[in-house]
Design a protein around this motif. Structure first.
Motif, PDB file in Angstrom:
ATOM      1  N   ASP A 197     -39.418   8.355   6.576  1.00  0.00           N
ATOM      2  CA  ASP A 197     -38.136   8.788   7.135  1.00  0.00           C
ATOM      3  C   ASP A 197     -38.250  10.140   7.824  1.00  0.00           C
ATOM      4  N   LEU A 198     -38.856  11.102   7.135  1.00  0.00           N
ATOM      5  CA  LEU A 198     -38.905  12.466   7.664  1.00  0.00           C
ATOM      6  C   LEU A 198     -39.872  12.599   8.838  1.00  0.00           C
ATOM      7  N   ASP A 199     -41.003  11.909   8.782  1.00  0.00           N
ATOM      8  CA  ASP A 199     -41.935  11.944   9.910  1.00  0.00           C
ATOM      9  C   ASP A 199     -41.296  11.359  11.162  1.00  0.00           C
ATOM     10  N   ALA A 200     -40.600  10.233  10.998  1.00  0.00           N
ATOM     11  CA  ALA A 200     -39.960   9.596  12.154  1.00  0.00           C
ATOM     12  C   ALA A 200     -38.852  10.484  12.710  1.00  0.00           C
ATOM     13  N   ALA A 201     -38.084  11.116  11.811  1.00  0.00           N
ATOM     14  CA  ALA A 201     -37.023  12.013  12.265  1.00  0.00           C
ATOM     15  C   ALA A 201     -37.611  13.205  13.000  1.00  0.00           C
ATOM     16  N   ALA A 202     -38.673  13.772  12.460  1.00  0.00           N
ATOM     17  CA  ALA A 202     -39.304  14.937  13.088  1.00  0.00           C
ATOM     18  C   ALA A 202     -39.821  14.604  14.483  1.00  0.00           C
ATOM     19  N   GLU A 203     -40.426  13.444  14.627  1.00  0.00           N
ATOM     20  CA  GLU A 203     -40.953  13.039  15.930  1.00  0.00           C
ATOM     21  C   GLU A 203     -39.836  12.928  16.961  1.00  0.00           C
ATOM     22  N   THR A 204     -38.733  12.310  16.561  1.00  0.00           N
ATOM     23  CA  THR A 204     -37.601  12.144  17.490  1.00  0.00           C
ATOM     24  C   THR A 204     -36.975  13.493  17.834  1.00  0.00           C
ATOM     25  N   LEU A 205     -36.782  14.334  16.810  1.00  0.00           N
ATOM     26  CA  LEU A 205     -36.145  15.632  17.039  1.00  0.00           C
ATOM     27  C   LEU A 205     -37.016  16.527  17.918  1.00  0.00           C
ATOM     28  N   ALA A 206     -38.325  16.501  17.706  1.00  0.00           N
ATOM     29  CA  ALA A 206     -39.240  17.304  18.531  1.00  0.00           C
ATOM     30  C   ALA A 206     -39.186  16.833  19.973  1.00  0.00           C
ATOM     31  N   ALA A 207     -39.097  15.520  20.160  1.00  0.00           N
ATOM     32  CA  ALA A 207     -39.034  14.978  21.516  1.00  0.00           C
ATOM     33  C   ALA A 207     -37.734  15.372  22.216  1.00  0.00           C
ATOM     34  N   LEU A 263     -29.250   9.336  14.312  1.00  0.00           N
ATOM     35  CA  LEU A 263     -28.808   8.114  13.639  1.00  0.00           C
ATOM     36  C   LEU A 263     -28.230   7.108  14.638  1.00  0.00           C
ATOM     37  N   ALA A 264     -27.503   7.623  15.619  1.00  0.00           N
ATOM     38  CA  ALA A 264     -26.928   6.727  16.625  1.00  0.00           C
ATOM     39  C   ALA A 264     -28.024   6.042  17.437  1.00  0.00           C
ATOM     40  N   ALA A 265     -29.072   6.793  17.783  1.00  0.00           N
ATOM     41  CA  ALA A 265     -30.186   6.213  18.539  1.00  0.00           C
ATOM     42  C   ALA A 265     -30.888   5.138  17.721  1.00  0.00           C
ATOM     43  N   ARG A 266     -31.076   5.415  16.441  1.00  0.00           N
ATOM     44  CA  ARG A 266     -31.695   4.405  15.568  1.00  0.00           C
ATOM     45  C   ARG A 266     -30.814   3.167  15.470  1.00  0.00           C
ATOM     46  N   HIS A 267     -29.522   3.397  15.393  1.00  0.00           N
ATOM     47  CA  HIS A 267     -28.573   2.288  15.297  1.00  0.00           C
ATOM     48  C   HIS A 267     -28.640   1.416  16.552  1.00  0.00           C
ATOM     49  N   ARG A 268     -28.680   2.064  17.719  1.00  0.00           N
ATOM     50  CA  ARG A 268     -28.770   1.310  18.972  1.00  0.00           C
ATOM     51  C   ARG A 268     -30.083   0.558  19.083  1.00  0.00           C
ATOM     52  N   ALA A 269     -31.122   1.095  18.451  1.00  0.00           N
ATOM     53  CA  ALA A 269     -32.438   0.451  18.494  1.00  0.00           C
ATOM     54  C   ALA A 269     -32.541  -0.716  17.512  1.00  0.00           C
ATOM     55  N   GLY A 270     -31.487  -0.933  16.739  1.00  0.00           N
ATOM     56  CA  GLY A 270     -31.479  -2.091  15.854  1.00  0.00           C
ATOM     57  C   GLY A 270     -31.746  -1.805  14.391  1.00  0.00           C
ATOM     58  N   ALA A 271     -31.804  -0.531  14.015  1.00  0.00           N
ATOM     59  CA  ALA A 271     -32.030  -0.212  12.603  1.00  0.00           C
ATOM     60  C   ALA A 271     -30.870  -0.733  11.765  1.00  0.00           C
ATOM     61  N   LYS A 272     -31.180  -1.246  10.601  1.00  0.00           N
ATOM     62  CA  LYS A 272     -30.158  -1.803   9.721  1.00  0.00           C
ATOM     63  C   LYS A 272     -29.356  -0.679   9.061  1.00  0.00           C
ATOM     64  N   PRO A 273     -28.093  -0.958   8.738  1.00  0.00           N
ATOM     65  CA  PRO A 273     -27.259   0.072   8.095  1.00  0.00           C
ATOM     66  C   PRO A 273     -27.881   0.640   6.827  1.00  0.00           C
ATOM     67  N   ALA A 274     -28.542  -0.197   6.034  1.00  0.00           N
ATOM     68  CA  ALA A 274     -29.154   0.297   4.792  1.00  0.00           C
ATOM     69  C   ALA A 274     -30.258   1.311   5.097  1.00  0.00           C
ATOM     70  N   SER A 275     -31.039   1.050   6.157  1.00  0.00           N
ATOM     71  CA  SER A 275     -32.111   1.985   6.543  1.00  0.00           C
ATOM     72  C   SER A 275     -31.529   3.294   7.058  1.00  0.00           C
ATOM     73  N   LEU A 276     -30.445   3.203   7.823  1.00  0.00           N
ATOM     74  CA  LEU A 276     -29.804   4.411   8.335  1.00  0.00           C
ATOM     75  C   LEU A 276     -29.199   5.239   7.207  1.00  0.00           C
ATOM     76  N   ALA A 277     -28.609   4.559   6.228  1.00  0.00           N
ATOM     77  CA  ALA A 277     -28.033   5.270   5.086  1.00  0.00           C
ATOM     78  C   ALA A 277     -29.127   5.982   4.299  1.00  0.00           C
ATOM     79  N   ARG A 278     -30.268   5.321   4.136  1.00  0.00           N
ATOM     80  CA  ARG A 278     -31.387   5.950   3.419  1.00  0.00           C
ATOM     81  C   ARG A 278     -31.899   7.169   4.180  1.00  0.00           C
TER      82      ARG A 278
END
Length: 302
Positions: free
Chosen positions: A32-42, A60-75
């Protein structure tokens, strides 16, 4: 990601050695944190301290648009809140931008309902032994009252008032409410009460008891319900909540009185229940008697 990676590594070490969480949980935080860091740095954020709440909402909105499931976004949102809480405690951050960031809610998936005719075919039977009499009364009560599994399992003899056609249940949050008991359920329960003494211990207060004479467990209720449905030809899987949902759906189809049905169900949401505090049980009973398919009928003439 140098400005991000060092802090992530320190946090994972804290999780591993101080909080002693499982390796599976540590791995989930890392992803979770590595993926968030990569997106935020970009997006141009140089480190965790420059991240704003708006940045995290956009993430979170970008992940949601990319198809991430609500449970994954909540985590992910939960991981970020915990991560920043630790950073503040360690003096690595002055604020928690994730504090009020919430993922899109997971859509509620209500269980499917059971057709009224299918339910009638399952319930309009003559039980032939004590356990069948008990199970029949259980099913009629579930469908008549729209009660939860825990509420029915926790009912005592003293909670049932057949003469008034009411029962007292203790719902979520230890909230007490009165539920209706229609004529079909009253007939089935009356018969069970004549048989109950053959099983129940002398001092057992439970309304429904097992072969051993003690309170029937939630698991046993579910298993008995499944067995009954199979043996009586119900074409769908049966469980307590499906009967509760069928109760609500069938009433709404007949009455269109959403407020009364919500009150009968004992919804826990305070903003919902406050709206209906002016509804008394007499009004609810009137809606129930007029709309519920088993509140009235042949039992009154038999």
């Amino acid at each position: 990601m140098h400005g991000y990676g060092q802090v992530i590594t320190a946090y994972l070490e804290h999780l591993r050695h101080v909080r002693r969480v499982s390796s599976h949980t540590v791995a989930a935080y890392r992803r979770d944190l590595d993926a968030a860091a990569e997106t935020l740095a970009a997006r141009g954020c140089p480190d965790w301290q420059r991240v704003s709440a708006a940045d995290l909402r956009d993430l979170l909105a970008a992940r949601h648009r990319a198809g991430a499931k609500p449970a994954s976004l909540a985590r992910l949102a939960s991981s970020l809140r915990s991560f920043y809480t630790w950073q503040m405690r360690e003096g690595r951050a002055e604020r928690n931008p994730a504090q009020d960031v919430r993922a899109p809610k997971k859509p509620a998936h209500l269980p499917s309902t059971i057709d009224v005719d299918d339910l009638a075919g399952m319930l309009d039977v003559e039980p032939d032994d004590t356990l069948a009499v008990r199970d029949h009364a259980l099913l009629e009560l579930f469908y008549s009252a729209g009660a939860r599994l825990a509420e029915v399992a926790g009912m005592d003899l003293a909670d049932l008032d057949l003469a008034a056609g009411e029962a007292r249940v203790i719902g979520k949050g230890n909230r007490e409410r009165t539920v209706p008991v229609g004529s079909r359920a009253r007939t089935a329960l009356s018969r069970w009460l004549t048989e109950r003494g053959a099983l129940a211990g002398v001092d057992e207060p439970a309304l429904f008891v097992s072969k051993r004479g003690t309170r029937l467990s939630r698991r046993s209720i579910g298993l008995r319900m499944e067995r009954w449905a199979l043996s009586h030809g119900l074409p769908v899987h049966l469980h307590p909540h499906k009967l509760r949902h069928s109760f609500a759906t069938h009433l709404l189809e007949s009455s269109a009185d959403l407020r009364a049905v919500q009150e009968l169900l004992g919804h826990a949401n305070i903003s919902t229940t406050q709206i209906y505090t002016h509804l008394d049980f007499a009004h609810l009973a009137k809606v129930y008697d007029a709309a519920h398919p088993r509140a009235r009928g042949r039992a009154e003439d038999e």
